[in-house]
Design an enzyme around this catalytic site. Structure first.
Site, PDB file in Angstrom:
ATOM      1  N   GLU A  10     -23.900 -27.679  45.047  1.00 45.40           N
ATOM      2  CA  GLU A  10     -24.887 -28.639  44.528  1.00 45.40           C
ATOM      3  C   GLU A  10     -24.507 -30.035  45.006  1.00 45.40           C
ATOM      4  OE1 GLU A  10     -25.928 -28.405  40.335  1.00 45.40           O
ATOM      5  OE2 GLU A  10     -26.717 -30.437  40.341  1.00 45.40           O
TER       6      GLU A  10
ATOM      7  N   ARG B  74     -23.824 -31.021  29.036  1.00 48.25           N
ATOM      8  CA  ARG B  74     -24.352 -29.680  28.752  1.00 48.25           C
ATOM      9  C   ARG B  74     -23.412 -28.900  27.821  1.00 48.25           C
ATOM     10  NH1 ARG B  74     -28.586 -26.197  30.246  1.00 48.25           N
ATOM     11  NH2 ARG B  74     -29.526 -27.484  31.864  1.00 48.25           N
TER      12      ARG B  74
ATOM     13  N   GLU C 236     -28.748 -18.747  35.266  1.00 43.10           N
ATOM     14  CA  GLU C 236     -27.446 -18.974  34.657  1.00 43.10           C
ATOM     15  C   GLU C 236     -27.178 -18.214  33.343  1.00 43.10           C
ATOM     16  OE1 GLU C 236     -28.449 -23.224  35.111  1.00 43.10           O
ATOM     17  OE2 GLU C 236     -26.288 -23.488  35.402  1.00 43.10           O
TER      18      GLU C 236
HETATM   19  N1  MTE Z   1     -27.552 -15.846  42.381  1.00 44.65           N
HETATM   20  C1  MTE Z   1     -27.063 -15.644  43.616  1.00 44.65           C
HETATM   21  N2  MTE Z   1     -27.217 -14.440  44.188  1.00 44.65           N
HETATM   22  N3  MTE Z   1     -26.423 -16.642  44.307  1.00 44.65           N
HETATM   23  C2  MTE Z   1     -26.224 -17.886  43.752  1.00 44.65           C
HETATM   24  O1  MTE Z   1     -25.641 -18.757  44.383  1.00 44.65           O
HETATM   25  N4  MTE Z   1     -26.551 -19.328  41.773  1.00 44.65           N
HETATM   26  C3  MTE Z   1     -26.744 -19.349  40.322  1.00 44.65           C
HETATM   27  C4  MTE Z   1     -27.962 -18.527  39.925  1.00 44.65           C
HETATM   28  N5  MTE Z   1     -27.912 -17.231  40.544  1.00 44.65           N
HETATM   29  C5  MTE Z   1     -26.708 -18.114  42.424  1.00 44.65           C
HETATM   30  C6  MTE Z   1     -27.393 -17.054  41.784  1.00 44.65           C
HETATM   31  C7  MTE Z   1     -26.906 -20.711  39.799  1.00 44.65           C
HETATM   32  S1  MTE Z   1     -25.538 -21.636  39.473  1.00 44.65           S
HETATM   33  C8  MTE Z   1     -28.137 -21.229  39.540  1.00 44.65           C
HETATM   34  S2  MTE Z   1     -28.329 -22.768  38.879  1.00 44.65           S
HETATM   35  C9  MTE Z   1     -29.355 -20.486  39.838  1.00 44.65           C
HETATM   36  O2  MTE Z   1     -29.099 -19.203  40.402  1.00 44.65           O
HETATM   37  C10 MTE Z   1     -30.178 -21.299  40.829  1.00 44.65           C
HETATM   38  O3  MTE Z   1     -31.339 -20.679  41.183  1.00 44.65           O
HETATM   39  P1  MTE Z   1     -32.655 -20.713  40.262  1.00 44.65           P
HETATM   40  O4  MTE Z   1     -32.821 -22.099  39.789  1.00 44.65           O
HETATM   41  O5  MTE Z   1     -33.706 -20.264  41.188  1.00 44.65           O
HETATM   42  O6  MTE Z   1     -32.394 -19.761  39.148  1.00 44.65           O
HETATM   43  N1  HPA Z   2     -27.789 -28.302  35.468  1.00 44.22           N
HETATM   44  C1  HPA Z   2     -27.399 -28.063  36.724  1.00 44.22           C
HETATM   45  N2  HPA Z   2     -27.226 -28.989  37.621  1.00 44.22           N
HETATM   46  C2  HPA Z   2     -27.433 -30.250  37.250  1.00 44.22           C
HETATM   47  C3  HPA Z   2     -27.833 -30.569  35.957  1.00 44.22           C
HETATM   48  C4  HPA Z   2     -28.028 -29.535  35.022  1.00 44.22           C
HETATM   49  O1  HPA Z   2     -28.380 -29.740  33.849  1.00 44.22           O
HETATM   50  N3  HPA Z   2     -27.946 -31.906  35.891  1.00 44.22           N
HETATM   51  C5  HPA Z   2     -27.601 -32.350  37.113  1.00 44.22           C
HETATM   52  N4  HPA Z   2     -27.303 -31.366  37.942  1.00 44.22           N
HETATM   53 MO1  MOS Z   3     -26.281 -23.977  39.043  1.00 38.99          MO
HETATM   54  S1  MOS Z   3     -24.429 -24.440  38.247  1.00 38.99           S
HETATM   55  O1  MOS Z   3     -27.076 -25.282  38.128  1.00 38.99           O
HETATM   56  O2  MOS Z   3     -26.133 -24.607  40.620  1.00 38.99           O
END
Ligand code: MTE
Ligand code: HPA
Ligand code: MOS
Length: 750
Positions: free
Chosen positions: A226, A304, A706
């Protein structure tokens, strides 16, 4: 719809950064980093390294034309160290050579003298010295001081949760190509293309329009990309700015593990008060976050933690504080759950402690205190469409809880050296970036002359399946086959000023923007279809590659419609912007409505413990989960399984170790153990709760990325339960991960 990438993944044709065909004049960068965790740089001698055949140039802070500053939330982080180093693994220079092999050889020829300063590796030490990366935060509701006076039972203890290495399969990397007039195209494995664009512009001293960031996909991010994919892209861009040739950086696994921040370790303490009928009446917690050497995303992660400090329990008097403590570790960063899991471990520990001391099953206290409709969270948001009790009951059913519980009792009676344990883990997780201003997204849709469609959004595919979901949205809205639609790479020139793909909100935010753009295009096209079919607009449907008049069985093909529209000079491209409504947060009052909605669920974990070896196996995890109305259950089930196993790894095996000098000793896959096929539960049952979903979720399909990680927390307490069945003298500790070594000690402590 199947995951659109599955065939190319399985056949090895999916393209990652290291697969991009590079220009023949490409040079390769390797980072020279500090091997000391804290100190003053006295001298560095690059001369031997520079002499090595094939070394082109070594870049340091002196070569930066803009600012030597990559901090996001707080500007406290240099790209390359100048006078001082604050953690082992902090970049000092970039060696650019004909190959990464040569660059690595050159790295061994650099000599550096550092005057060493005191190294701080733990949050508590930093707090004692009042070293913070940002201000402490406090959330409060009710009055805990008074409430504790009304409690029959009060318990206090300390807890620890360790960090966690992201271990994405694709290590960090980038490929930067200089273009004409001082422009740069950066291919990066980043969750945050705009962050990279903005910071590269800042460091290079050029406007953002001179930098185009392009992301095809990531081989996993999990939060680790990120903010922390930025520096490599920026370093390569600085080198490209000077040398005017493409620069590629791919970290090898060792460098990646050593240089990058991880999940934040937390040292916490709690005080929990219960009435005589076991209602949790007051709860206090102090969270000491080990933030590392600079802020990175720590202030947001800390926030958070407070949002999730009471998990899905109804508690009227709460006071929680978080301290982002500055230590000499690599800056810790986002990791699936983003501080939430660390918060939830503490309340679960508090309940476990209370249950054991009072002499009841943990689940009895949990059950008595489950979140109810219209309860108020400590941050002021009113809980709506609460599925806590519902998911609890369903998980009980799914796991045959009462029967299994009896069986476990019998099993433990009949077996001396093998014990079983069980734990229930209800969860809730708030969906939205906690920083309200980040909750928006854009989409750009082109319908081409042949009827095929190209879609750009800010969504970054990292394995979570977001591209497949984008494809589903366009396919469904236009009523055309997915094969007619392409999801373009994520690109800052096509879709600008984007939030990172994170906070489980990527599909909601980008999907809603995409949906808006598709609807505008449809409304434009339907005018033509209505005229051609002599029909009323409201009788027309986009379906099966046609626009069909349902009452008169007249139809026009999608391609024909697009041909006519193009001839009539109708605009066939559309962009849209979506910003989550209703959310806000007042950071002064620490009150508001920060989340679009909450996700709920409950897991039941059973484990078998070998009381001679201290090893354990996870027999089964039963999960009742709130998907809303899942738009792709296959993908969502995959997210639950992956998240669960990642949570289990954090709670059981994955042990980050820094020595007193701040050197990472768990720096390879032989010393850092992630779950393998033997460590995963033998059975995972997942059941969707029937709910109405939520209008702020795309197609009422709730975010899923998550939340499931936190089901893994149940494993810790299931192991603890089994230990208690073996050793009545075991004194409860809340110190994760519960590695077999710790388990063995617990089994035999007296
Ligand atoms: N799933 C896979 N296969 N690979 C990833 O890197 N990242 C996780 C989750 N699932 C991840 C994953 C994290 S930290 C987040 S925030 C969300 O996917 C991000 O994607 P989304 O916002 O589409 O759920
Ligand atoms: N979640 C994940 N990533 C972020 C957030 C959050 O709430 N705020 C800033 N980056
Ligand atoms: Mo997920 S820790 O918000 O990339």
């Amino acid at each position: 719809m199947k995951n659109k990438d599955s065939i190319s993944h399985v056949t090895g044709t999916s393209i990652y950064i290291d697969d991009i065909i590079t220009r023949s004049d490409t040079l390769h960068g390797v980072i020279f980093a500090s091997q000391k965790a804290h100190g003053k740089i006295i001298s560095i001698d690059y001369s031997e390294a520079e002499k090595l055949e094939g070394v082109e140039r070594i870049f340091t802070f002196k070569d930066i034309k803009g600012e030597n500053q990559i901090g996001g939330i707080i500007q406290d982080e240099a790209l390359w160290a100048k006078d001082e180093v604050h953690y082992a693994g902090q970049p000092i220079a970039l060696i650019v050579a004909k190959s990464s092999f040569i660059a690595r050889q050159a790295r061994g020829l650099i000599s550096i003298e550092i005057e060493e300063f005191k190294v701080i590796t733990t949050a508590s030490e930093a707090k004692e010295k009042k070293l913070f990366v940002s201000n402490p935060r406090h959330f409060s509701i009710g009055n805990t001081e008074e409430a504790f006076n009304e409690c029959t039972y009060i318990f206090e203890d300390v807890t620890f949760t360790n960090g966690q290495e992201h271990l994405y399969l694709e290590t960090q990397g980038c490929y930067v190509c200089p273009e004409e007039n001082g422009h740069f195209k950066i291919y990066s494995s980043t969750q945050g293309p705009t962050i990279l664009q903005k910071i590269a512009a800042r460091v290079l001293g050029i406007p953002m329009y001179q930098i185009e960031v392009d992301v095809l996909r990531l081989g996993g991010g999990f939060g680790g990309k990120e903010d922390q994919a930025t520096s490599w892209g920026v370093m390569a861009a600085v080198a490209a700015q000077h040398l005017n040739v493409p620069i590629k950086i791919i970290l090898d696994r060792h460098d990646d593990i050593k240089f990058t921040g991880k999940r934040h370790p937390y040292e916490s303490s709690f005080k929990i008060g219960l009435t005589k009928d076991l209602k949790i009446h007051a709860f206090e917690a102090d969270f000491l976050q080990n933030s590392g050497a600079s802020a990175d995303l720590s202030p947001a992660v800390a926030e958070r933690t407070l949002f999730h400090a009471t998990n899905c329990y109804s508690i009227k008097n709460v006071h929680t504080s978080v301290y982002p403590c500055k230590t000499n570790l690599p800056p810790n960063t986002a990791f699936r759950g983003f501080g939430g899991p660390q918060g939830m471990f503490v309340i679960e520990s508090a309940i476990a402690k209370a249950a054991h001391q009072i002499g009841v099953c943990k689940s009895i206290i949990q059950k008595k205190n489950l979140l109810q409709e219209n309860d108020i969270f400590s941050y002021g948001q009113i809980a709506k469409n609460v599925e806590t009790e519902n998911s609890w009951n369903l998980a009980m059913e799914l796991s045959n809880f009462s029967i299994i519980k009896e069986e476990i009792k019998q099993f433990n009676k009949n077996n001396k050296y093998i014990k079983k344990g069980m734990a229930i883990m209800p969860i809730t997780f708030g969906i939205s970036f906690t920083n309200t201003s980040m909750n928006h997204a854009r989409a750009l849709v082109h319908i081409y002359l042949d009827g095929s469609v190209g879609i750009s959004t800010a969504a970054v595919e990292m394995g979570q399946g977001v591209n497949t979901k984008m494809l589903q949205i366009a396919s469904q809205e236009f009523g055309i086959d997915a094969s007619k639609i392409k999801i373009e790479s994520t690109n800052t020139t096509r879709v600008a000023n984007t939030s990172p793909s994170a906070a489980s909100s990527t599909t909601d935010l980008n999907g809603k923007a995409l949906l808006k753009a598709c609807i505008v295009l449809k409304n434009r096209l339907i005018n033509i279809a209505a005229r051609e079919l002599l029909s009323d607009k409201k009788d027309l449907k986009f379906e099966n590659n046609y626009v069909i008049n349902l009452t008169q069985t007249k139809k026009i093909s999608w391609e024909e419609l697009i041909t006519i529209a193009a001839l009539e000079r109708v605009q066939l491209s559309e962009k849209a912007h979506y910003a989550t409504p209703e959310i806000y947060f007042d950071k002064k009052a620490e009150k508001g409505h920060p989340f679009a909605y909450h996700v709920y669920g409950t897991s039941v974990t059973t484990i078998t413990l070998d009381c001679i070896r201290g090893t354990y196996e996870i027999d089964q995890v039963d999960i009742a989960h709130d998907f809303g109305k899942s738009m792709n259950l296959d993908i969502d089930l995959g997210q639950i399984e992956g998240g669960l196993v990642q949570g289990i790894g954090w709670m059981t095996l994955e042990e980050i170790a820094y020595n007193k000098e701040g050197i990472l000793t768990s720096n390879s896959l032989s010393t850092y153990k992630i779950p393998d096929v033997f460590a995963v539960p033998k059975k995972i049952n997942i059941k969707a709760i029937e709910t109405n979903g939520n209008d702020l979720a795309i197609y009422k399909s709730k975010a899923v990325g998550e939340p499931p990680l936190m089901y893994g927390i149940g494993t810790y307490f299931a192991i603890q339960d089994a230990i208690q069945n073996f050793n009545p003298n075991y004194e409860q500790k809340f110190h994760a991960p519960f590695t077999p070594e710790k388990v063995l000690l617990a089994l035999y402590e007296s």
